[in-house]
Design a protein around this motif. Structure first.
Motif, PDB file in Angstrom:
ATOM      1  N   GLY A 413       0.823  -1.192   0.000  1.00 36.44           N
ATOM      2  CA  GLY A 413       0.000   0.000   0.000  1.00 36.44           C
ATOM      3  C   GLY A 413       0.866   1.254   0.000  1.00 36.44           C
ATOM      4  O   GLY A 413       2.098   1.176   0.070  1.00 36.44           O
ATOM      5  N   PRO A 414       0.251   2.426  -0.043  1.00 38.30           N
ATOM      6  CA  PRO A 414       1.024   3.684  -0.133  1.00 38.30           C
ATOM      7  C   PRO A 414       1.930   3.925   1.074  1.00 38.30           C
ATOM      8  O   PRO A 414       2.969   4.571   0.933  1.00 38.30           O
ATOM      9  CB  PRO A 414      -0.067   4.758  -0.245  1.00 38.30           C
ATOM     10  CG  PRO A 414      -1.322   4.108   0.261  1.00 38.30           C
ATOM     11  CD  PRO A 414      -1.200   2.664  -0.079  1.00 38.30           C
ATOM     12  N   ALA A 415       1.570   3.406   2.252  1.00 31.75           N
ATOM     13  CA  ALA A 415       2.404   3.621   3.434  1.00 31.75           C
ATOM     14  C   ALA A 415       3.610   2.689   3.478  1.00 31.75           C
ATOM     15  O   ALA A 415       4.555   2.934   4.234  1.00 31.75           O
ATOM     16  CB  ALA A 415       1.568   3.432   4.708  1.00 31.75           C
ATOM     17  N   LEU A 416       3.591   1.626   2.691  1.00 32.45           N
ATOM     18  CA  LEU A 416       4.692   0.667   2.676  1.00 32.45           C
ATOM     19  C   LEU A 416       5.652   0.912   1.522  1.00 32.45           C
ATOM     20  O   LEU A 416       6.853   0.637   1.641  1.00 32.45           O
ATOM     21  CB  LEU A 416       4.140  -0.766   2.595  1.00 32.45           C
ATOM     22  CG  LEU A 416       5.157  -1.902   2.562  1.00 32.45           C
ATOM     23  CD1 LEU A 416       5.991  -1.923   3.850  1.00 32.45           C
ATOM     24  CD2 LEU A 416       4.468  -3.255   2.360  1.00 32.45           C
ATOM     25  N   LEU A 536      -7.906  -9.179   5.074  1.00 33.94           N
ATOM     26  CA  LEU A 536      -8.519  -8.175   4.206  1.00 33.94           C
ATOM     27  C   LEU A 536      -9.169  -7.051   5.005  1.00 33.94           C
ATOM     28  O   LEU A 536      -9.204  -5.894   4.558  1.00 33.94           O
ATOM     29  CB  LEU A 536      -9.552  -8.829   3.289  1.00 33.94           C
ATOM     30  CG  LEU A 536      -9.006  -9.784   2.218  1.00 33.94           C
ATOM     31  CD1 LEU A 536     -10.144 -10.418   1.428  1.00 33.94           C
ATOM     32  CD2 LEU A 536      -8.051  -9.045   1.282  1.00 33.94           C
ATOM     33  N   ASP A 537      -9.696  -7.362   6.186  1.00 38.58           N
ATOM     34  CA  ASP A 537     -10.386  -6.351   6.998  1.00 38.58           C
ATOM     35  C   ASP A 537      -9.539  -5.931   8.194  1.00 38.58           C
ATOM     36  O   ASP A 537     -10.057  -5.405   9.184  1.00 38.58           O
ATOM     37  CB  ASP A 537     -11.727  -6.913   7.491  1.00 38.58           C
ATOM     38  CG  ASP A 537     -12.646  -7.296   6.342  1.00 38.58           C
ATOM     39  OD1 ASP A 537     -12.603  -6.603   5.309  1.00 38.58           O
ATOM     40  OD2 ASP A 537     -13.392  -8.285   6.480  1.00 38.58           O
ATOM     41  N   GLY A 538      -8.216  -6.139   8.104  1.00 40.89           N
ATOM     42  CA  GLY A 538      -7.348  -5.917   9.256  1.00 40.89           C
ATOM     43  C   GLY A 538      -6.690  -4.549   9.294  1.00 40.89           C
ATOM     44  O   GLY A 538      -6.946  -3.657   8.466  1.00 40.89           O
ATOM     45  N   GLN A 539      -5.800  -4.407  10.277  1.00 43.61           N
ATOM     46  CA  GLN A 539      -5.141  -3.132  10.543  1.00 43.61           C
ATOM     47  C   GLN A 539      -4.115  -2.762   9.464  1.00 43.61           C
ATOM     48  O   GLN A 539      -3.937  -1.580   9.157  1.00 43.61           O
ATOM     49  CB  GLN A 539      -4.449  -3.200  11.912  1.00 43.61           C
ATOM     50  CG  GLN A 539      -5.394  -3.388  13.085  1.00 43.61           C
ATOM     51  CD  GLN A 539      -6.251  -2.167  13.320  1.00 43.61           C
ATOM     52  OE1 GLN A 539      -5.782  -1.038  13.170  1.00 43.61           O
ATOM     53  NE2 GLN A 539      -7.508  -2.377  13.664  1.00 43.61           N
ATOM     54  N   LEU A 540      -3.432  -3.752   8.891  1.00 41.64           N
ATOM     55  CA  LEU A 540      -2.417  -3.450   7.876  1.00 41.64           C
ATOM     56  C   LEU A 540      -3.047  -2.814   6.649  1.00 41.64           C
ATOM     57  O   LEU A 540      -2.476  -1.885   6.053  1.00 41.64           O
ATOM     58  CB  LEU A 540      -1.661  -4.718   7.486  1.00 41.64           C
ATOM     59  CG  LEU A 540      -0.887  -5.426   8.610  1.00 41.64           C
ATOM     60  CD1 LEU A 540      -0.189  -6.671   8.074  1.00 41.64           C
ATOM     61  CD2 LEU A 540       0.132  -4.483   9.244  1.00 41.64           C
ATOM     62  N   VAL A 541      -4.218  -3.308   6.265  1.00 43.50           N
ATOM     63  CA  VAL A 541      -4.945  -2.713   5.140  1.00 43.50           C
ATOM     64  C   VAL A 541      -5.488  -1.340   5.537  1.00 43.50           C
ATOM     65  O   VAL A 541      -5.376  -0.363   4.797  1.00 43.50           O
ATOM     66  CB  VAL A 541      -6.083  -3.646   4.685  1.00 43.50           C
ATOM     67  CG1 VAL A 541      -7.027  -2.917   3.728  1.00 43.50           C
ATOM     68  CG2 VAL A 541      -5.519  -4.891   4.013  1.00 43.50           C
ATOM     69  N   ALA A 542      -6.050  -1.253   6.750  1.00 47.94           N
ATOM     70  CA  ALA A 542      -6.670   0.002   7.190  1.00 47.94           C
ATOM     71  C   ALA A 542      -5.667   1.140   7.270  1.00 47.94           C
ATOM     72  O   ALA A 542      -6.025   2.311   7.040  1.00 47.94           O
ATOM     73  CB  ALA A 542      -7.335  -0.210   8.552  1.00 47.94           C
ATOM     74  N   ARG A 548      -5.690  -3.649  -0.353  1.00 45.74           N
ATOM     75  CA  ARG A 548      -6.701  -4.680  -0.165  1.00 45.74           C
ATOM     76  C   ARG A 548      -7.006  -5.460  -1.439  1.00 45.74           C
ATOM     77  O   ARG A 548      -7.105  -6.696  -1.423  1.00 45.74           O
ATOM     78  CB  ARG A 548      -8.001  -4.052   0.366  1.00 45.74           C
ATOM     79  CG  ARG A 548      -9.010  -5.079   0.874  1.00 45.74           C
ATOM     80  CD  ARG A 548     -10.293  -4.389   1.347  1.00 45.74           C
ATOM     81  NE  ARG A 548     -11.128  -5.275   2.130  1.00 45.74           N
ATOM     82  CZ  ARG A 548     -11.931  -6.214   1.632  1.00 45.74           C
ATOM     83  NH1 ARG A 548     -12.011  -6.360   0.307  1.00 45.74           N
ATOM     84  NH2 ARG A 548     -12.650  -6.986   2.427  1.00 45.74           N
ATOM     85  N   ASP A 549      -7.141  -4.790  -2.570  1.00 45.73           N
ATOM     86  CA  ASP A 549      -7.542  -5.466  -3.799  1.00 45.73           C
ATOM     87  C   ASP A 549      -6.470  -6.449  -4.273  1.00 45.73           C
ATOM     88  O   ASP A 549      -6.788  -7.577  -4.674  1.00 45.73           O
ATOM     89  CB  ASP A 549      -7.836  -4.430  -4.890  1.00 45.73           C
ATOM     90  CG  ASP A 549      -9.079  -3.608  -4.579  1.00 45.73           C
ATOM     91  OD1 ASP A 549      -9.918  -4.081  -3.790  1.00 45.73           O
ATOM     92  OD2 ASP A 549      -9.198  -2.484  -5.116  1.00 45.73           O
ATOM     93  N   THR A 550      -5.211  -6.024  -4.256  1.00 46.54           N
ATOM     94  CA  THR A 550      -4.153  -6.938  -4.706  1.00 46.54           C
ATOM     95  C   THR A 550      -3.927  -8.075  -3.712  1.00 46.54           C
ATOM     96  O   THR A 550      -3.594  -9.184  -4.107  1.00 46.54           O
ATOM     97  CB  THR A 550      -2.843  -6.172  -4.936  1.00 46.54           C
ATOM     98  OG1 THR A 550      -2.510  -5.427  -3.758  1.00 46.54           O
ATOM     99  CG2 THR A 550      -2.977  -5.228  -6.117  1.00 46.54           C
ATOM    100  N   LEU A 551      -4.131  -7.799  -2.410  1.00 41.90           N
ATOM    101  CA  LEU A 551      -4.047  -8.882  -1.417  1.00 41.90           C
ATOM    102  C   LEU A 551      -5.167  -9.883  -1.636  1.00 41.90           C
ATOM    103  O   LEU A 551      -4.958 -11.096  -1.544  1.00 41.90           O
ATOM    104  CB  LEU A 551      -4.121  -8.302  -0.007  1.00 41.90           C
ATOM    105  CG  LEU A 551      -4.143  -9.337   1.136  1.00 41.90           C
ATOM    106  CD1 LEU A 551      -2.865 -10.167   1.147  1.00 41.90           C
ATOM    107  CD2 LEU A 551      -4.344  -8.646   2.488  1.00 41.90           C
ATOM    108  N   ASP A 552      -6.348  -9.383  -1.965  1.00 45.54           N
ATOM    109  CA  ASP A 552      -7.490 -10.261  -2.233  1.00 45.54           C
ATOM    110  C   ASP A 552      -7.174 -11.214  -3.381  1.00 45.54           C
ATOM    111  O   ASP A 552      -7.451 -12.419  -3.315  1.00 45.54           O
ATOM    112  CB  ASP A 552      -8.712  -9.401  -2.568  1.00 45.54           C
ATOM    113  CG  ASP A 552      -9.993 -10.214  -2.653  1.00 45.54           C
ATOM    114  OD1 ASP A 552     -10.019 -11.334  -2.099  1.00 45.54           O
ATOM    115  OD2 ASP A 552     -10.964  -9.735  -3.267  1.00 45.54           O
TER     116      ASP A 552
END
Length: 583
Positions: A413-416, A536-542, A548-552
């Motif tokens: 994600g953008p933060a990583l 998918l609904d966890g803190q790393l995504v949030a 989320r989409d690529t992890l899915d």
């Protein structure tokens, strides 16, 4: 801990300390001076407490005399002067073990040092001019201190990118883990950048690697002496006996003495990972040691069971296998063991990996000769590569890769994303940059071994110990050239020769190594139904670390069959479980 020259801070620390004592009757005050106060809970009050001559310093934990080969007495000394640097240098030179040293310096105030092995867990929680030093962050401590620390998501990004950092970094804001073997003087001036300590390295792997080479034959004596001391005072110990070389060496070194403890072994056989039971049985039979066998299936290991356990100041990559941790704990309980041992660290110290660095180090230190060409040929055979490719890598070593593989980059994600191109080096790795490449590689592995000193369930209830990471063993192995530790086609060849009298031939002559990768791959697949929504609904995504989409898409069962990403997913699960406890 508070700066002596700041009376208000010392009063604040004293008030906090008094509330801690009153909150739990099991807490006992064991040391109190202006600037430094120490209490222990009764369930760990059996940790040895050593008072130093003069009464201004204390050591808590296991301390062994380096040369006299016995446990250090309750009174340590003489040290000659009340100086933190002098005391810590004397400690690391004359003693070894698993301890935390603390004191009040006559000139510079409070100080502490974690033992050079890193085996004693220590967390520093900075609260303005006061710092709490603890082996955990208990719930009542958090309440008394005004509430728990919050997650530092910039640190979490580092752990996502580089899992080795889980043994080094706490992702909690204002919570740090001191580097082993570093003297830390508390200044009381913490900020968002610094932790408020002035650091002075006392011990380092680079220094150990630069010493005169240990006589190879002495290594067996050092290992056996360390195991003897770990076993003293224990009638029964438990040992995770994998069936491999390292745990078999631990068993033999501990069992060869007639006055040693009774060793109860546990062998966990992972379904679909190869049957290690014949090897474990052979090692146990060599010493008539009782062995318990447990067969586990991928369906038996539910990572999410860790959500019901206690929260820890750092994620538990070692200990993430809650099933293995529970079985180890139960086996130790059934055996009545007061000490639990493993063979962890042997791969790094005895040099198990196949690598071009063995030949590269020889060339740098000894030059081009026939033995160098023999080491090149060995590397080619072990790595299943051509001699020419080995010579090419020695001549032009591949650049150190930045942390973050392609699979992680695909779901970042953008933060990583800004972190993925960054290299994170432990202070030990920074200092080692001038060493030969093989020694740097070995120190990299030693840094990775810090994940084993984790607050697992077994570590909480028993004195979990990884004896092959004892300071004298680490120093001896680092002083030996890689081509001595691994002289031929056999991995850990020197150890196989030195410990031959302790090993059954089926282990000494073994060329394969147990591999649990397939088991853990199947574990992820078996529990994908619960792990998928958890991630998918966890803190790393949030918090924008994972997209989320690529992890899915990555968590699709068909994708998992084609791409070997189970290790990455297990890492994300580890961090997500930890974050759920602190969010």
């Amino acid at each position: 801990m508070s700066p002596v020259e700041n009376p208000d801070a010392d009063a604040q620390a004293a008030a906090l300390f008094d509330r801690l004592i009153r909150a739990d009757s099991r807490r006992q005050t064991v040391f109190e001076l202006p600037g430094l106060r120490l209490c222990v809970r009764s369930h760990i009050a059996d940790w040895p407490i050593h008072r130093m001559e003069g009464g201004h310093s204390i050591v808590i934990g296991d301390v062994f005399e380096r040369n006299l080969r016995y446990r250090a007495p309750p009174e340590l000394g003489p040290f000659g002067q009340n100086d933190g640097q002098h005391i810590c240098r004397t400690l690391s030179a004359r003693f070894w073990g698993r301890y935390l040293a603390m004191g009040v310096d006559a000139a510079r105030g409070p100080w502490l040092m974690r033992d050079p092995s890193g085996a004693f867990p220590v967390y520093l929680w900075t609260l303005g001019p006061v710092v709490i030093v603890s082996n955990t962050l208990a719930s009542d401590l958090l309440a008394i201190a005004g509430g728990p620390p919050v997650i530092d998501w910039a640190r979490m990004a580092i752990l996502v990118a580089d899992p080795v950092q889980m043994g080094i970094i706490s992702p909690l804001r204002h919570v740090t883990m001191p580097v082993p073997g570093v003297l830390k003087h508390w200044t009381g001036k913490a900020d968002e950048i610094g932790d408020g300590f002035k650091d002075e390295p006392v011990w380092s792997p680079t220094e150990a690697a630069s010493r005169c080479e240990t006589e190879p034959a002495k290594l067996a004596e050092i290992v056996e002496s360390c195991l003897t001391l770990w076993g003293k005072g224990h009638q029964r110990v438990s040992l995770d006996l994998s069936g491999g070389l390292d745990s078999a060496i631990v068993l033999g070194a501990l069992s060869k003495r007639p006055d040693g403890p009774i060793v109860h072994c546990l062998n966990i056989n992972f379904s679909s990972a190869g049957d290690e039971r014949p090897y474990a049985r052979a090692a146990a039979a060599r010493w008539s040691a009782p062995v318990t066998e447990a067969l586990v299936e991928p369906e038996d290991l539910d990572y999410l069971q860790a959500l019901t356990g206690p929260r820890h100041p750092r994620p538990l990559l070692y200990g993430m296998d809650v099933l293995m941790d529970r079985l180890s704990c139960e086996a130790a309980t059934a055996a009545g063991a007061s000490l639990a041992l493993t063979g962890q660290g042997g791969d790094a110290m005895f040099m198990q990996p196949a690598t071009v660095f063995i030949a590269a180090d020889y060339l740098k230190c000894r030059g081009f000769d026939r033995h160098f060409l023999e080491l090149v040929a060995v590397a080619a055979r072990r790595l299943n590569r051509s001699v020419w490719s080995i010579l090419r890598d020695i001549a032009r070593p591949p650049a150190k890769t930045a942390h973050g593989d392609a699979d992680l980059a695909s779901i970042a994600g953008p933060a990583l994303q800004p972190v993925l191109g960054t290299s994170f080096d432990h202070p030990w790795q920074v200092e080692a940059r001038g060493l030969a490449p093989g020694k740097r590689f070995q120190i990299d592995m030693l840094v990775n071994c810090q994940i084993f000193h984790a607050p697992t369930r077994t570590a909480q209830h028993f004195r979990l110990c990884h004896p092959l990471l004892s300071q004298p063993i680490v120093e001896a192995c680092l002083s030996l050239p890689l081509w001595v530790l691994s002289p031929d086609i056999r991995d850990r060849g020197l150890a196989r020769d030195l410990f031959a009298p302790l090993l059954p031939d089926v282990i000494r002559l073994r060329r394969s190594k147990g591999n649990t990768t397939n088991f853990y791959n199947r574990t992820i697949t078996a529990h994908l139904g619960t792990l998928r929504p958890f991630l998918l609904d966890g803190q790393l995504v949030a918090h924008g670390l994972i997209d989320r989409d690529t992890l899915d898409a990555l968590l699709d069962p068909h994708c998992l069959l084609l791409r070997n990403v189970h290790g990455l997913i297990a890492r994300l699960v580890t961090l997500e479980i930890w974050a759920a406890g602190w969010a």
